[in-house]
Design an enzyme around this catalytic site. Structure first.
Site, PDB file in Angstrom:
ATOM      1  N   ASN A   6       0.854  -1.194   0.000  1.00  0.00           N
ATOM      2  CA  ASN A   6       0.000   0.000   0.000  1.00  0.00           C
ATOM      3  C   ASN A   6       0.894   1.249   0.000  1.00  0.00           C
ATOM      4  O   ASN A   6       1.738   1.416   0.882  1.00  0.00           O
ATOM      5  CB  ASN A   6      -0.904  -0.032   1.247  1.00  0.00           C
ATOM      6  CG  ASN A   6      -1.831   1.165   1.321  1.00  0.00           C
ATOM      7  OD1 ASN A   6      -1.413   2.292   1.140  1.00  0.00           O
ATOM      8  ND2 ASN A   6      -3.086   0.926   1.615  1.00  0.00           N
ATOM      9  N   HIS A   9       0.958   6.242   1.922  1.00  0.00           N
ATOM     10  CA  HIS A   9       1.705   7.192   2.751  1.00  0.00           C
ATOM     11  C   HIS A   9       2.915   7.799   2.054  1.00  0.00           C
ATOM     12  O   HIS A   9       3.515   8.739   2.571  1.00  0.00           O
ATOM     13  CB  HIS A   9       2.040   6.564   4.105  1.00  0.00           C
ATOM     14  CG  HIS A   9       0.766   6.283   4.855  1.00  0.00           C
ATOM     15  ND1 HIS A   9      -0.166   7.275   5.073  1.00  0.00           N
ATOM     16  CD2 HIS A   9       0.236   5.145   5.344  1.00  0.00           C
ATOM     17  CE1 HIS A   9      -1.213   6.740   5.698  1.00  0.00           C
ATOM     18  NE2 HIS A   9      -0.993   5.455   5.870  1.00  0.00           N
ATOM     19  N   HIS A  42      -5.642   3.660  -1.553  1.00  0.00           N
ATOM     20  CA  HIS A  42      -6.965   4.020  -1.039  1.00  0.00           C
ATOM     21  C   HIS A  42      -7.290   5.425  -1.520  1.00  0.00           C
ATOM     22  O   HIS A  42      -6.627   6.384  -1.121  1.00  0.00           O
ATOM     23  CB  HIS A  42      -6.927   3.957   0.500  1.00  0.00           C
ATOM     24  CG  HIS A  42      -8.243   4.218   1.165  1.00  0.00           C
ATOM     25  ND1 HIS A  42      -8.429   4.068   2.518  1.00  0.00           N
ATOM     26  CD2 HIS A  42      -9.451   4.606   0.677  1.00  0.00           C
ATOM     27  CE1 HIS A  42      -9.689   4.351   2.840  1.00  0.00           C
ATOM     28  NE2 HIS A  42     -10.325   4.692   1.731  1.00  0.00           N
ATOM     29  N   ARG A  44      -9.492   8.247  -1.012  1.00  0.00           N
ATOM     30  CA  ARG A  44     -10.468   8.705  -0.012  1.00  0.00           C
ATOM     31  C   ARG A  44     -11.328   9.824  -0.569  1.00  0.00           C
ATOM     32  O   ARG A  44     -10.889  10.572  -1.445  1.00  0.00           O
ATOM     33  CB  ARG A  44      -9.714   9.226   1.226  1.00  0.00           C
ATOM     34  CG  ARG A  44      -9.170   8.136   2.099  1.00  0.00           C
ATOM     35  CD  ARG A  44      -8.507   8.743   3.336  1.00  0.00           C
ATOM     36  NE  ARG A  44      -8.330   7.728   4.340  1.00  0.00           N
ATOM     37  CZ  ARG A  44      -9.221   7.451   5.290  1.00  0.00           C
ATOM     38  NH1 ARG A  44     -10.331   8.136   5.381  1.00  0.00           N
ATOM     39  NH2 ARG A  44      -8.990   6.494   6.156  1.00  0.00           N
ATOM     40  N   ARG A  48      -7.047  12.985   0.665  1.00  0.00           N
ATOM     41  CA  ARG A  48      -5.963  13.519   1.505  1.00  0.00           C
ATOM     42  C   ARG A  48      -4.592  12.986   1.118  1.00  0.00           C
ATOM     43  O   ARG A  48      -3.593  13.585   1.428  1.00  0.00           O
ATOM     44  CB  ARG A  48      -6.234  13.234   2.976  1.00  0.00           C
ATOM     45  CG  ARG A  48      -6.138  11.774   3.337  1.00  0.00           C
ATOM     46  CD  ARG A  48      -6.194  11.589   4.832  1.00  0.00           C
ATOM     47  NE  ARG A  48      -7.540  11.694   5.336  1.00  0.00           N
ATOM     48  CZ  ARG A  48      -7.946  11.057   6.443  1.00  0.00           C
ATOM     49  NH1 ARG A  48      -7.107  10.343   7.133  1.00  0.00           N
ATOM     50  NH2 ARG A  48      -9.178  11.157   6.842  1.00  0.00           N
ATOM     51  N   GLU A  69      -8.679   0.464  -2.774  1.00  0.00           N
ATOM     52  CA  GLU A  69      -9.544   0.513  -1.581  1.00  0.00           C
ATOM     53  C   GLU A  69     -10.416   1.743  -1.707  1.00  0.00           C
ATOM     54  O   GLU A  69      -9.918   2.836  -2.020  1.00  0.00           O
ATOM     55  CB  GLU A  69      -8.697   0.685  -0.319  1.00  0.00           C
ATOM     56  CG  GLU A  69      -7.905  -0.515   0.072  1.00  0.00           C
ATOM     57  CD  GLU A  69      -7.027  -0.188   1.284  1.00  0.00           C
ATOM     58  OE1 GLU A  69      -7.177   0.876   1.894  1.00  0.00           O
ATOM     59  OE2 GLU A  69      -6.179  -1.010   1.584  1.00  0.00           O
ATOM     60  N   THR A 100      -8.288   3.913   8.505  1.00  0.00           N
ATOM     61  CA  THR A 100      -9.487   3.088   8.559  1.00  0.00           C
ATOM     62  C   THR A 100      -9.591   2.463   9.951  1.00  0.00           C
ATOM     63  O   THR A 100      -8.645   1.850  10.427  1.00  0.00           O
ATOM     64  CB  THR A 100      -9.401   1.976   7.485  1.00  0.00           C
ATOM     65  OG1 THR A 100      -9.006   2.585   6.260  1.00  0.00           O
ATOM     66  CG2 THR A 100     -10.731   1.282   7.305  1.00  0.00           C
ATOM     67  N   GLU A 150     -11.140  -9.287   3.213  1.00  0.00           N
ATOM     68  CA  GLU A 150      -9.859  -8.923   3.811  1.00  0.00           C
ATOM     69  C   GLU A 150     -10.118  -8.787   5.309  1.00  0.00           C
ATOM     70  O   GLU A 150     -10.928  -7.957   5.734  1.00  0.00           O
ATOM     71  CB  GLU A 150      -9.332  -7.606   3.243  1.00  0.00           C
ATOM     72  CG  GLU A 150      -8.025  -7.199   3.936  1.00  0.00           C
ATOM     73  CD  GLU A 150      -7.343  -5.979   3.316  1.00  0.00           C
ATOM     74  OE1 GLU A 150      -7.585  -5.664   2.140  1.00  0.00           O
ATOM     75  OE2 GLU A 150      -6.559  -5.346   4.041  1.00  0.00           O
ATOM     76  N   HIS A 190      -3.887  -4.338   7.842  1.00  0.00           N
ATOM     77  CA  HIS A 190      -4.028  -3.178   8.710  1.00  0.00           C
ATOM     78  C   HIS A 190      -3.162  -3.338   9.954  1.00  0.00           C
ATOM     79  O   HIS A 190      -3.352  -4.272  10.732  1.00  0.00           O
ATOM     80  CB  HIS A 190      -5.476  -2.863   9.121  1.00  0.00           C
ATOM     81  CG  HIS A 190      -5.640  -1.378   9.343  1.00  0.00           C
ATOM     82  ND1 HIS A 190      -5.290  -0.786  10.512  1.00  0.00           N
ATOM     83  CD2 HIS A 190      -6.021  -0.390   8.502  1.00  0.00           C
ATOM     84  CE1 HIS A 190      -5.479   0.528  10.392  1.00  0.00           C
ATOM     85  NE2 HIS A 190      -5.907   0.793   9.186  1.00  0.00           N
TER      86      HIS A 190
HETATM   87  N1  PXP Z   1      -5.981  -2.934   4.297  1.00  0.00           N
HETATM   88  C1  PXP Z   1      -6.924  -1.964   4.363  1.00  0.00           C
HETATM   89  C2  PXP Z   1      -8.333  -2.312   3.990  1.00  0.00           C
HETATM   90  C3  PXP Z   1      -6.591  -0.650   4.736  1.00  0.00           C
HETATM   91  O1  PXP Z   1      -7.539   0.304   4.789  1.00  0.00           O
HETATM   92  C4  PXP Z   1      -5.235  -0.356   5.021  1.00  0.00           C
HETATM   93  C5  PXP Z   1      -4.853   1.052   5.369  1.00  0.00           C
HETATM   94  O2  PXP Z   1      -5.077   1.879   4.272  1.00  0.00           O
HETATM   95  C6  PXP Z   1      -4.298  -1.388   4.939  1.00  0.00           C
HETATM   96  C7  PXP Z   1      -4.692  -2.682   4.597  1.00  0.00           C
HETATM   97  C8  PXP Z   1      -2.846  -1.172   5.233  1.00  0.00           C
HETATM   98  O3  PXP Z   1      -2.700  -0.829   6.563  1.00  0.00           O
HETATM   99  P1  PXP Z   1      -1.283  -0.331   7.097  1.00  0.00           P
HETATM  100  O4  PXP Z   1      -0.988   0.959   6.393  1.00  0.00           O
HETATM  101  O5  PXP Z   1      -1.504  -0.159   8.563  1.00  0.00           O
HETATM  102  O6  PXP Z   1      -0.298  -1.400   6.753  1.00  0.00           O
END
Ligand code: PXP
Length: 237
Positions: A6, A9, A42, A44, A48, A69, A100, A150, A190
């Site tokens: 992901n 960030h 993701h 949003r 952001r 996402e 989330t 998931e 997550h």
């Molecule tokens: N899975 C989902 C559905 C999420 O919303 C997120 C965060 O955007 C992640 C996985 C990844 O989480 P993390 O950034 O804490 O690894």
């Protein structure tokens, strides 16, 4: 087990200056070069971090698997059916949240989610529902014809003492088994990091992990020394 990286960030860091760098699309290329099985982002409602433009570019450059996402809103469904990522993961979204906060409540939004799942699947998009490790949610997800669930690992990742960690881990294990029995594909994510991921790896029904924050945090730290050295070389030439 596959790894979906992901890259949200990287975009968060870019948005700290509202500029062009670092570029989440370049980060996706680097992640794929390192062997990532897929890229996750993701989009949003408040944009952001990831922007619409990033999503369109990611669709062009990602060679492995693109998992979008998003919240189950009309705006997002229309974007997803235009972009057609390989997979859409439906997540709950709350404007005020930092990240989330929990799984989708499939039970209380059944008709709407079913309709969104149908629309996405009709565009050949594989649909995953991000849910808490609760059996009612998994059963509801299977009834709605989702392809994947998931499993939200946030409570496991944030559990304070060892007893709670083990309880949350067992919940994830039994829910993963139940989901696979119902014919659902199973992924998890997550809050997973370089330590807490280890026990998750033993759960054989989990096919894929989606991890973001800990990878971006590690990238910043292991890149710091080289980044400073490169600038010093320029300054002290
Ligand atoms: N899975 C989902 C559905 C999420 O919303 C997120 C965060 O955007 C992640 C996985 C990844 O989480 P993390 O950034 O804490 O690894």
């Amino acid at each position: 087990m596959r790894l979906g990286v992901n890259i949200d960030h990287i975009a968060t860091l870019r948005e700290a200056r509202r500029g062009k760098l670092p570029d989440p699309v370049a980060a996706a290329i680097a992640a794929e070069m390192a062997g990532a099985d897929g890229i996750v982002c993701h989009l949003r409602e408040d944009r952001r971090h990831i922007k619409d433009k990033d999503l369109f570019l990611l669709k062009e450059i990602v060679k492995t698997h693109l998992n979008l996402e998003m919240a189950a809103t009309d705006e997002m469904v229309s974007l997803a059916t235009e972009v057609v990522p390989d997979m859409v993961t439906l997540v709950p979204e709350n404007r005020e949240e930092v990240t989330t906060e929990g799984g989708l409540d499939v039970l209380s939004n059944t008709d709407w989610i079913e309709d969104v799942v149908r629309q996405l699947r009709s565009h050949n998009i594989v649909v995953s529902l991000f849910v808490d490790p609760a059996i009612e949610q998994i059963k509801a997800a299977a009834k709605l014809n989702a392809d994947y669930v998931e499993i939200h690992t946030g409570l496991y990742a944030n559990a304070g003492d060892l007893g709670d960690v083990m309880d949350e881990l067992e919940k994830i294990r039994s829910i993963a088994m139940a989901a696979a029995k119902l014919g659902l594909g199973v992924s998890a994510g997550h809050g997973l990091d370089y330590h807490n991921v280890r026990d998750i790896l033993d759960i054989e029904q989990i096919e894929e992990l989606n991890i973001g924050h800990s990878i971006v945090a590690k990238a910043a730290m292991i890149g710091m020394e080289r980044a400073v050295r490169e600038l010093l070389q320029i300054i002290r030439r």
